[in-house]
Write a protein that holds these residues in place. Structure first.
Motif, short mmCIF file in Angstrom:
data_model
loop_
_atom_site.label_atom_id
_atom_site.label_comp_id
_atom_site.label_asym_id
_atom_site.label_seq_id
_atom_site.Cartn_x
_atom_site.Cartn_y
_atom_site.Cartn_z
N GLU A 122 0.85 -1.19 0.00
CA GLU A 122 0.00 0.00 0.00
C GLU A 122 0.88 1.25 0.00
O GLU A 122 2.06 1.17 0.35
N HIS A 125 1.67 6.91 3.58
CA HIS A 125 0.71 7.97 3.85
C HIS A 125 1.31 9.02 4.77
O HIS A 125 1.71 8.71 5.89
N ASP A 163 -10.51 -5.80 -0.63
CA ASP A 163 -9.22 -5.15 -0.37
C ASP A 163 -9.28 -3.64 -0.61
O ASP A 163 -8.64 -2.86 0.09
N THR A 166 -10.92 -2.21 2.39
CA THR A 166 -10.05 -2.24 3.57
C THR A 166 -9.05 -1.09 3.51
O THR A 166 -8.86 -0.35 4.49
N GLU A 167 -8.43 -0.90 2.34
CA GLU A 167 -7.45 0.19 2.23
C GLU A 167 -8.14 1.55 2.41
O GLU A 167 -7.61 2.44 3.07
N THR A 168 -9.34 1.67 1.85
CA THR A 168 -10.09 2.92 2.00
C THR A 168 -10.37 3.19 3.47
O THR A 168 -10.13 4.30 3.99
N THR A 169 -10.85 2.17 4.17
CA THR A 169 -11.19 2.34 5.59
C THR A 169 -9.94 2.67 6.41
O THR A 169 -9.98 3.54 7.29
N ASN A 170 -8.82 2.01 6.10
CA ASN A 170 -7.57 2.30 6.82
C ASN A 170 -7.19 3.76 6.66
O ASN A 170 -6.77 4.43 7.61
N LEU A 171 -7.31 4.26 5.43
CA LEU A 171 -6.95 5.66 5.18
C LEU A 171 -7.89 6.60 5.93
O LEU A 171 -7.46 7.60 6.51
N ASN A 173 -9.44 5.99 8.63
CA ASN A 173 -9.09 5.92 10.06
C ASN A 173 -7.85 6.75 10.38
O ASN A 173 -7.64 7.14 11.52
N LYS A 174 -7.03 7.01 9.35
CA LYS A 174 -5.84 7.86 9.58
C LYS A 174 -6.17 9.33 9.36
O LYS A 174 -5.28 10.17 9.33
#
Ligand code: SF4
Length: 421
Positions: A122, A125, A163, A166-171, A173-174
């Motif tokens: 990924e 960020h 996937d 998941t990456e969208t949600t991780n971002l 959350n940041k």
């Protein structure tokens, strides 16, 4: 796409990035091969590190991206100071390449397409950044005759929906509030019966995600399912980048773009029926081999008919290995004529963009604040729903928030305004 890959390279290395080549242990030039100029830029950038490498032989210097893929092995011969050549699909192999070089001091070329975990790495960020890219697709299955992308990035591979989310949600959350889904023909994305419209709807369910953008859309892949999703999902921004390339059916057919001018304008009408205030930008190639004065006039009449918000326009650049590079010298458009046509088109676009920006004066726009303005730290900068840059006076606490700004000035490349409290 290149920016995204550069951020993946940073993450693959799990190292602290620096902009100072003298301090760096590893120097990587990530390259673009889309036009000859970009290609040449890559070589001159690499040339700059020749003496640095000679004085610091332990520094590792590599070339990544589409130029690396295009020339492969030849680059090692041409540039004796580089240690590795890495194609865009091979980024997940970077950590192994670096440790091999450190261990065995062996120069490496990795340009294979068959990487199992294509989306494994990924992007890096930067803390506090409120916008982010998420790749949904690699490569392209279209065969536009001028384009080198399928050759250097391979055929289309779509990333699983799970996937992507998941990456969208991780971002999010940041702290990211706006996601741009990226793919060469992003709207041709599909997986197990899901189509691009379903991806948009699923992204609309991600908590705290305020804005969804996507690029680059391929005209022929605009479907009712996609248009309905754009209309129904409130987070989708009302801006679409939709490359047309030419207004002449003859040229479009020579480019193998698979649509006609009429089909393109009908598609814009369908989009605007669903999203009336949609702003549309485009890409144009001027001077494609065989383009006559009449063909150019048809492109200009399309520009007048659609009145694009903005456009990226370039002179045709023959790329090695593409069908359009095979035209004879007589079929190529005289460079001076192509330059004159390009200037005419760009002058027209400038007027339209300025007119459209001026038409926003007095309106209240919603802006996602991205940070301080580049030119003046007293100003904050963000984008409107229509993807216009809007600068206004404000303090840093507003970064990451969506605020209302009343537009007071419409400039060529941006708007200015005042915060509405
Ligand atoms: S659709 Fe885009 S990326 Fe694919 S071949 Fe055509 S111009 Fe290149």
């Amino acid at each position: 796409m290149n920016e995204y890959d550069s951020d993946r390279i940073k993450n693959a290395l799990d190292a602290e990035p620096t902009d100072d080549p003298k301090k760096a242990d590893i120097i990587i030039i990530n390259t673009c091969a889309i036009r000859e100029k970009a290609d040449q830029k890559a070589f001159s950038s690499l040339g700059k590190f020749k003496s640095l490498k000679a004085n610091n032989p332990d520094k590792i210097v590599g070339i990544a991206g589409c130029v690396a893929q295009l020339y492969g092995e030849k680059l090692l011969k041409r540039m004796p100071h580089i240690d590795f050549v890495l194609g865009p699909r091979a980024i997940p192999k970077l950590p192994d390449i670096i440790s091999n070089i450190e261990r065995e001091k062996r120069r490496t070329v990795e340009t294979s397409y068959d990487i199992e975990e294509l989306f494994e790495i990924e992007p890096y960020h930067k803390e506090g950044k409120v916008t982010g890219f998420v790749s949904v697709q690699q490569g392209c299955n279209k065969r536009c005759t001028y384009c080198i992308v399928p050759q250097v990035r391979g055929n289309e591979v779509n990333r699983p929906l799970k996937d992507i989310l998941t990456e969208t949600t991780n971002l999010v959350n940041k702290g990211v509030r706006e996601i741009t889904f990226i793919g060469q023909t992003v709207n041709s994305w599909k997986e197990n019966g899901y189509k691009f419209g379903d991806l948009i709807r699923a992204a609309g369910e991600v908590e705290n995600l305020e804005r969804i953008r996507f690029t680059t859309s391929y005209p022929r892949d605009i479907t009712k399912r996609m248009i309905d999703a754009m209309k129904d999902v409130p987070q989708v921004c009302h801006h679409l980048h939709l490359p047309v390339q030419s207004g002449s059916d003859k040229v479009l057919s020579m480019m193998k773009r698979t649509y006609t001018r009429q089909w393109y304008t009908d598609t814009i009408s369908r989009l605007k029926d669903a999203v009336p205030d949609l702003s549309v930008s485009t890409d144009i190639i001027i001077g494609f081999p065989g383009e006559t004065g009449q063909d150019f006039e048809e492109t200009m009449s399309l520009m007048k008919e659609v009145e694009f918000e903005s456009s990226y326009s370039f002179k045709f650049s023959p790329r090695p290995g593409t069908a359009a590079a095979e035209y004879s010298a007589e079929e190529m458009v005289d460079p001076q004529i192509a330059s004159a046509r390009l200037s005419e088109l760009q002058a027209f676009q400038k007027d339209i963009t300025e007119k459209k920006n001026l038409s926003r004066v007095g309106l209240i726009e919603k802006v996602l604040v991205e940070g301080e303005s580049r030119n003046d730290p007293n100003f904050l900068s963000g984008r409107t729903d229509h993807n216009r840059i809007l600068n206004f006076k404000g303090t840093k606490e507003l970064v990451g928030k969506t605020v209302k700004v009343k537009v007071s000035e419409g400039l060529l490349n941006s708007l200015r305004g005042e915060l509405v409290v």
